[in-house]
Design a protein around this motif. Structure first.
Motif, PDB file in Angstrom:
ATOM      1  N   ASP A 177       0.892  -1.191   0.105  1.00 30.06           N
ATOM      2  CA  ASP A 177      -0.222   0.064   0.060  1.00 30.06           C
ATOM      3  C   ASP A 177       0.795   1.271   0.111  1.00 30.06           C
ATOM      4  OD1 ASP A 177      -2.323  -1.400   0.179  1.00 30.06           O
ATOM      5  OD2 ASP A 177      -2.346  -1.459   2.382  1.00 30.06           O
ATOM      6  N   SER A 178       2.016   1.095   0.661  1.00 30.17           N
ATOM      7  CA  SER A 178       2.713   2.403   0.782  1.00 30.17           C
ATOM      8  C   SER A 178       3.728   2.523  -0.451  1.00 30.17           C
ATOM      9  CB  SER A 178       3.834   2.476   1.925  1.00 30.17           C
ATOM     10  OG  SER A 178       3.062   2.158   3.133  1.00 30.17           O
ATOM     11  N   PRO A 179       3.635   3.834  -1.035  1.00 28.31           N
ATOM     12  CA  PRO A 179       4.404   4.021  -2.062  1.00 28.31           C
ATOM     13  C   PRO A 179       5.830   3.840  -1.889  1.00 28.31           C
ATOM     14  CG  PRO A 179       3.895   6.250  -1.210  1.00 28.31           C
ATOM     15  CD  PRO A 179       3.138   4.994  -0.187  1.00 28.31           C
ATOM     16  N   LYS A 180       6.813   3.358  -2.764  1.00 31.49           N
ATOM     17  CA  LYS A 180       8.182   3.055  -2.612  1.00 31.49           C
ATOM     18  C   LYS A 180       8.969   4.378  -3.060  1.00 31.49           C
ATOM     19  CE  LYS A 180       9.133  -0.515  -1.937  1.00 31.49           C
ATOM     20  NZ  LYS A 180       9.349  -1.203  -0.833  1.00 31.49           N
ATOM     21  N   ALA A 181       8.478   5.169  -3.814  1.00 32.49           N
ATOM     22  CA  ALA A 181       9.144   6.175  -3.918  1.00 32.49           C
ATOM     23  C   ALA A 181       8.313   7.366  -4.741  1.00 32.49           C
ATOM     24  CB  ALA A 181      10.407   6.261  -4.986  1.00 32.49           C
ATOM     25  N   SER A 182       8.667   8.777  -4.567  1.00 38.87           N
ATOM     26  CA  SER A 182       7.849   9.731  -5.158  1.00 38.87           C
ATOM     27  C   SER A 182       8.745  10.734  -6.243  1.00 38.87           C
ATOM     28  CB  SER A 182       7.063  10.676  -3.878  1.00 38.87           C
ATOM     29  OG  SER A 182       6.443   9.950  -3.296  1.00 38.87           O
ATOM     30  N   GLU A 183       9.491  10.011  -6.959  1.00 41.28           N
ATOM     31  CA  GLU A 183      10.299  10.536  -8.005  1.00 41.28           C
ATOM     32  C   GLU A 183      10.081  10.091  -9.124  1.00 41.28           C
ATOM     33  OE1 GLU A 183      12.152  11.062  -3.959  1.00 41.28           O
ATOM     34  OE2 GLU A 183      12.172   9.428  -5.049  1.00 41.28           O
ATOM     35  N   GLN A 184      10.343  10.750 -10.348  1.00 45.68           N
ATOM     36  CA  GLN A 184      10.246  10.190 -11.485  1.00 45.68           C
ATOM     37  C   GLN A 184      11.244   8.970 -11.617  1.00 45.68           C
ATOM     38  OE1 GLN A 184      11.136  12.768 -14.510  1.00 45.68           O
ATOM     39  NE2 GLN A 184      10.230  11.587 -16.020  1.00 45.68           N
ATOM     40  N   ILE A 185      12.429   8.955 -10.913  1.00 52.32           N
ATOM     41  CA  ILE A 185      13.269   7.779 -11.207  1.00 52.32           C
ATOM     42  C   ILE A 185      13.348   7.218  -9.849  1.00 52.32           C
ATOM     43  CG2 ILE A 185      15.862   7.205 -11.460  1.00 52.32           C
ATOM     44  CD1 ILE A 185      16.049   9.624 -13.414  1.00 52.32           C
ATOM     45  N   PHE A 186      13.246   5.933  -9.639  1.00 55.94           N
ATOM     46  CA  PHE A 186      13.269   5.059  -8.633  1.00 55.94           C
ATOM     47  C   PHE A 186      14.376   4.250  -8.487  1.00 55.94           C
ATOM     48  CE2 PHE A 186      11.311   1.021  -6.400  1.00 55.94           C
ATOM     49  CZ  PHE A 186      12.060   1.193  -5.312  1.00 55.94           C
ATOM     50  N   ASN A 187      15.418   4.564  -7.510  1.00 60.24           N
ATOM     51  CA  ASN A 187      16.739   4.083  -7.578  1.00 60.24           C
ATOM     52  C   ASN A 187      16.684   2.630  -6.431  1.00 60.24           C
ATOM     53  OD1 ASN A 187      19.722   4.613  -5.967  1.00 60.24           O
ATOM     54  ND2 ASN A 187      19.628   3.896  -8.151  1.00 60.24           N
ATOM     55  N   ILE A 188      17.216   1.616  -6.929  1.00 57.40           N
ATOM     56  CA  ILE A 188      17.547   0.473  -5.839  1.00 57.40           C
ATOM     57  C   ILE A 188      18.900   0.512  -5.840  1.00 57.40           C
ATOM     58  CG2 ILE A 188      17.026  -1.827  -5.306  1.00 57.40           C
ATOM     59  CD1 ILE A 188      14.386  -1.710  -7.003  1.00 57.40           C
ATOM     60  N   ALA A 189      19.695   0.969  -4.836  1.00 57.76           N
ATOM     61  CA  ALA A 189      20.911   1.089  -4.795  1.00 57.76           C
ATOM     62  C   ALA A 189      21.674  -0.437  -4.629  1.00 57.76           C
ATOM     63  CB  ALA A 189      21.527   1.887  -3.805  1.00 57.76           C
ATOM     64  N   ASP A 190      21.073  -1.455  -3.768  1.00 59.62           N
ATOM     65  CA  ASP A 190      21.610  -2.771  -3.451  1.00 59.62           C
ATOM     66  C   ASP A 190      20.371  -3.526  -3.813  1.00 59.62           C
ATOM     67  OD1 ASP A 190      22.734  -4.820  -2.745  1.00 59.62           O
ATOM     68  OD2 ASP A 190      22.938  -4.331  -0.331  1.00 59.62           O
ATOM     69  N   VAL A 191      20.550  -4.133  -5.016  1.00 59.59           N
ATOM     70  CA  VAL A 191      19.326  -5.159  -5.539  1.00 59.59           C
ATOM     71  C   VAL A 191      19.523  -6.325  -4.889  1.00 59.59           C
ATOM     72  CG1 VAL A 191      18.374  -6.176  -7.504  1.00 59.59           C
ATOM     73  CG2 VAL A 191      19.397  -3.782  -7.984  1.00 59.59           C
ATOM     74  N   ARG A 192      18.391  -6.912  -4.008  1.00 57.29           N
ATOM     75  CA  ARG A 192      18.131  -8.040  -3.707  1.00 57.29           C
ATOM     76  C   ARG A 192      17.144  -9.122  -4.048  1.00 57.29           C
ATOM     77  NH1 ARG A 192      21.126  -8.225   1.142  1.00 57.29           N
ATOM     78  NH2 ARG A 192      21.941  -6.253   1.959  1.00 57.29           N
ATOM     79  N   ALA A 193      17.031 -10.140  -3.872  1.00 59.56           N
ATOM     80  CA  ALA A 193      16.066 -11.090  -4.443  1.00 59.56           C
ATOM     81  C   ALA A 193      14.594 -10.471  -4.045  1.00 59.56           C
ATOM     82  CB  ALA A 193      16.192 -12.629  -3.970  1.00 59.56           C
ATOM     83  N   GLU A 194      14.610  -9.927  -2.869  1.00 60.68           N
ATOM     84  CA  GLU A 194      13.189  -9.712  -2.648  1.00 60.68           C
ATOM     85  C   GLU A 194      12.855  -8.374  -3.485  1.00 60.68           C
ATOM     86  OE1 GLU A 194      16.013  -7.972   0.542  1.00 60.68           O
ATOM     87  OE2 GLU A 194      15.754  -9.920  -0.709  1.00 60.68           O
ATOM     88  N   HIS A 195      13.503  -7.840  -3.992  1.00 65.24           N
ATOM     89  CA  HIS A 195      13.155  -6.588  -4.934  1.00 65.24           C
ATOM     90  C   HIS A 195      12.444  -7.096  -6.056  1.00 65.24           C
ATOM     91  CE1 HIS A 195      16.827  -4.256  -2.925  1.00 65.24           C
ATOM     92  NE2 HIS A 195      15.513  -4.167  -2.063  1.00 65.24           N
TER      93      HIS A 195
END
Length: 886
Positions: free
Chosen positions: A706-724
């Motif tokens: 339910d909660s947004p992951k990001a409020s920017e045009q570019i969503f950055n995942i700095a440390d990608v994990r399997a759960e991502h």
């Protein structure tokens, strides 16, 4: 010739004489039936003529003077109007435009018998013409004649005999002893007459000009007739009275004859009153009575009586001769004319109210100095203005005429003070002159020529107007000369309605020099002032000048002119032509423009004449020239800068308008970067973009969270994990609406060896690229025309698409991600999610993928083409397939 009754009771004779004389276009035609006419004494005669003159070589030729004349014994041409013999009896009726002139002579006398001619003179030197031969007029006297052959018979036939042939249409009137006895068309009359009957005749409407009375029936041949029945003589003169008498047989020595006044038995020679002043001269049957040194008391009726030697044989001539003794009342008659030999002359005649004897001698004086003697006539070649002539009878110089002189300078009397318009004004012209002067009024016109107004001493303005102002010229003239004077009439009046002129004429163009001139007819001169919008423009002056007129000077101008007598005003509309001013643009409806709405762009510009406006976008004209551009349903593609250009024949001007259209975000497009192999623990960017106005706000969500992951045009995942791994939704939203796109990210773990191999491979690839770049520059330096070798193997796991793939196929992208085995390695300790963690993958999937050591992740992108219809599944979902081999 015909005779009709005139209103005055005179006989009017209408003459038609077909006499034509023409030479080279010059002619005078007398309209008459005969060239010789006869008119009864006392009647009115009318003679007509037409004249012509050539205009071919002298188109400006016009008649300047015309008159009728008779040729007298000295061979001169006398204008009948100036001849005292015709004074008050001559009238001209001339029409210059029709080239005709009529002579009217009233109360014709025996002395009027003459040949009448018409003469005209033009405005060209020596141009004159005389109609010759003219019309011969004979004035008839009547005499009663007895046509009976038996002188002893009482029945007599009488004839009213004329000295010239008269028309047959006349009516004759007969009188016996002063009483009318017959009226009819016949000139004869028959009746029985008795002793003492005295008969006379006349014509109808002219009864006062009767024939001399005649004793019709004498007694056995007895009778007395007188040469004249009326005689006029002046005091101190001598008069002769003549008679003729008849009787049967002859007088013997015992017979006698004598003259008497009242008593037939008193012979004048025995009357003490006439003692020494009476003389008889008798011979045969004629006898003359001469009375000298006439006195006023001698005025009486004188009769002749003779007595024979037979008892009771006597006869008295009755009625007798009436003698009037009075002062001669001498007058100087003046007449002027011209002929070939004498250009100008003046003839003076010493005239008496009595019929003076022909043997008298005359004396002429000028200012009391005797200048000539002898004749009754005195001819002058020149008359000076100061000359004053009079005449007397020689031997009776104490009996003198009144002096004649040319008019002195006339005096014109006019009202004193100012002459106000509308008032009654009388101008009176007077001059000392003898004979009395004739006065003529003239007015000077615009060409400085005097125009004839009227004849008379007085010129009356019943309601004088400003147009009557000017120079008036009064001429006093008599037969001896003329004199004149001028008077200026200035009527005082308020200004007339002013007139306004614009200089230069024609169209007024902005920037030009223009003058407005106001003028008004007024006396005294008016002061004029210019106004605009009820505000005075500058000081009072009749000219308002625009050095460089502008469009703002357009409008209505008022000119007011005034003097002390009043004021008047007028208005003038000034139109200025100019190029379009900077246009103005309006948008309707006002406010924000929303996609899909109806919108009007309106362009207007102040111009004269009205400008034509045209809309442009990107230098391309939009439609036909018109000032309104209409969007039925405006779209985002209509955003941009619009230009409006307005022009007329005097120039153009333009303006631009930026048009902004608000609309909801379009279907967002998403991308993953890098788009190659995604290694667990690496950094990845999810980018979302959407066309929107105002710009969209972006929010990233992970599926089932339910909660947004990001409020920017570019969503950055700095440390990608399997759960991502999993589905990510990008929501693009602004005030006009919202649109979503989904991407799927699958993360697969790889072994440490594989990771190292990948690192070595990448490093080798970079090193190989450096070598190839060095080789490229080396080969270029050696200017080889052909590349001899190809670059080495690339370690690029991203899949390429053939060039012949469709656009939709090219929108798909795959990425192969190598994951190491699930080991505890410090190399993964720095991988962390950006934002909240996503949902984990199912364990069953992980077990299947662990069969392989290397996992391949294929990421597929579907096109964000808005033409793709929404089926419930986000068409932009990214699919990842990860295969692990251990």
């Amino acid at each position: 010739m015909s005779v009709t009754a005139a209103a005055s009771g005179f006989v009017v004779l209408l003459l038609t004489v077909p006499v034509v004389l023409s030479q080279s276009g010059w002619s005078v035609t007398y309209d008459a039936l005969e060239s010789k006419i006869c008119a009864p004494r006392g009647s009115t005669v009318t003679i007509h003529c037409n004249y012509a003159y050539p205009l071919r070589h002298t188109p400006n030729r016009a008649v300047s003077e015309s008159f009728w004349f008779i040729k007298d014994s000295i061979g001169v041409y006398v204008d009948l109007r100036t001849d005292p013999q015709y004074s008050g009896r001559v009238l001209y009726d001339c029409e210059k435009e029709e080239k005709k002139c009529t002579l009217i002579i009233s109360d014709v006398r025996q002395s009027d018998s003459a040949e009448y001619k018409f003469r005209f003179t033009t405005n060209q030197p020596a141009d004159s013409w005389t109609g010759s031969p003219g019309v011969t007029l004979s004035v008839a006297d009547f005499q009663v004649q007895v046509r009976s052959s038996n002188q002893y018979s009482s029945h007599k036939e009488l004839m009213c005999q004329s000295s010239c042939p008269l028309p047959h249409t006349l009516t004759y009137v007969w009188y016996n002893n002063q009483r009318e006895i017959q009226r009819g068309p016949s000139p004869s009359y028959s009746s029985r007459f008795y002793y003492g009957d005295i008969v006379s005749c006349a014509v109808k409407d002219n009864e006062r000009s009767r024939s001399p009375p005649m004793l019709v029936q004498s007694q056995n041949g007895w009778g007395v007739s007188y040469a004249s029945t009326e005689i006029c003589a002046f005091r101190g003169s001598t008069v002769d009275i003549n008679c003729t008498y008849t009787y049967p047989g002859k007088l013997n020595n015992k017979a006698r004859s004598f003259w008497f006044v009242k008593d037939p038995n008193v012979d004048l020679t025995t009357d003490p009153k006439y003692s020494g002043r009476v003389e008889y001269t008798c011979e045969d049957n004629k006898c003359c009575l001469r009375i000298s040194d006439l006195r006023q008391s001698d005025s009486a009726e004188y009769k002749f009586r003779f007595i024979t030697n037979q008892p009771a044989d006597s006869w008295t001539g009755s009625p007798g001769v009436t003698l009037s003794v009075k002062d001669p009342q001498l007058q100087v008659h003046v007449r002027r004319s011209m002929n070939i030999q004498i250009s100008n002359w003046t003839e003076l005649t010493c005239h008496s109210s009595c019929q003076l004897p022909h043997h008298l001698s005359y004396v002429w004086y000028n200012k009391h100095n005797q200048v000539k003697g002898g004749k009754k006539y005195f001819l002058l070649e020149h008359v000076e203005a100061a000359d004053s002539y009079y005449c007397a009878i020689k031997g009776h110089e104490h009996i003198r005429s009144a002096s004649v002189c040319a008019p002195e300078v006339p005096v014109v009397s006019s009202p004193s003070g100012e002459i106000m318009e509308g008032s009654s004004v009388t101008l009176t012209c007077s001059s000392d002159a003898q004979p009395a002067a004739n006065y003529t009024w003239y007015k000077k016109n615009e060409r400085e020529e005097f125009q004839l107004l009227l004849e008379g001493t007085r010129f009356v303005f019943s309601s004088i107007q400003s147009s009557d102002s000017g120079v008036y010229h009064c001429t006093a003239e008599n037969e001896l000369g003329r004199n004149s004077t001028d008077i200026i009439i200035a009527v005082k009046y308020a200004p007339r309605s002013p007139s306004v002129s614009v200089s230069p004429t024609g169209e007024i163009v902005e920037g030009s020099s223009v003058s407005l001139t106001c003028s008004s007819d007024a006396n005294p001169a008016a002061n004029c002032t210019w106004y605009r919008n009820h505000t005075r423009i500058g000081e009072p002056k009749n000219i308002h000048h625009f050095t460089a007129i502008s469009s703002g000077d357009r409008g209505v101008y008022h000119c007011k002119c005034e003097n002390k007598h009043g004021r008047n005003s007028t208005s003038k509309s000034i139109d200025v032509l100019y190029a379009p001013k900077l246009p103005s643009v309006s948008v309707s409806p006002s406010g924000e423009i929303v996609e899909g709405s109806s919108v009007n762009l309106t362009c207007s510009s102040d111009a004269n004449p009205a400008a034509n406006c045209t809309w442009y976008r990107n230098h391309t004209r939009i439609g036909e020239p018109k000032n309104i551009h209409h969007f039925t349903a405006i779209s985002s593609g209509d955003r941009g800068v619009y230009h409006c250009k307005c022009e007329n024949q005097y120039g153009h001007n333009s303006i631009m308008k930026s048009l902004d259209v608000l609309y909801a975000p379009k279907l967002p497009s998403v991308s993953v970067s890098p788009n190659g192999e995604i290694v667990e623990g690496s950094s990845v960017n999810l980018t979302c973009s959407s066309d929107a106005n105002p710009p969209a706000d972006y929010t990233w969500y992970k599926e089932n969270e339910d909660s947004p992951k990001a409020s920017e045009q570019i969503f950055n995942i700095a440390d990608v994990r399997a759960e991502h791994g999993g589905n990510y939704l990008c929501a693009a939203q602004n005030i006009r609406g919202r649109h979503n796109s989904t991407v799927r990210l699958t993360v697969k773990a790889v072994s440490l060896g594989a990771w190292k191999s990948a690192v070595i491979l990448i490093t080798s690839g970079v090193f190989l690229g450096i070598i190839l770049l060095f080789t490229f520059f080396l080969i270029r330096k050696m200017r080889t025309s052909k590349q001899s070798s190809q670059p080495g193997d690339r370690s690029d796991n991203s899949e390429k698409f053939p060039s012949n793939q469709s656009e939709e196929q090219r929108d798909f992208h795959s990425a192969t991600v190598h994951f190491l085995k699930n080991q505890t390695d410090p190399i993964y300790s720095n991988i962390r999610p950006v934002g909240a963690s996503g949902h984990e993958e199912d364990d069953d999937d992980d077990d299947e993928e662990e069969e392989d050591e290397v996992a391949y992740a294929t990421v597929t992108f579907k096109s964000s083409d808005p033409r793709v219809q929404d089926t419930g599944e986000d068409p932009a979902t990214l699919y990842s397939t990860v295969t692990k081999n251990f």
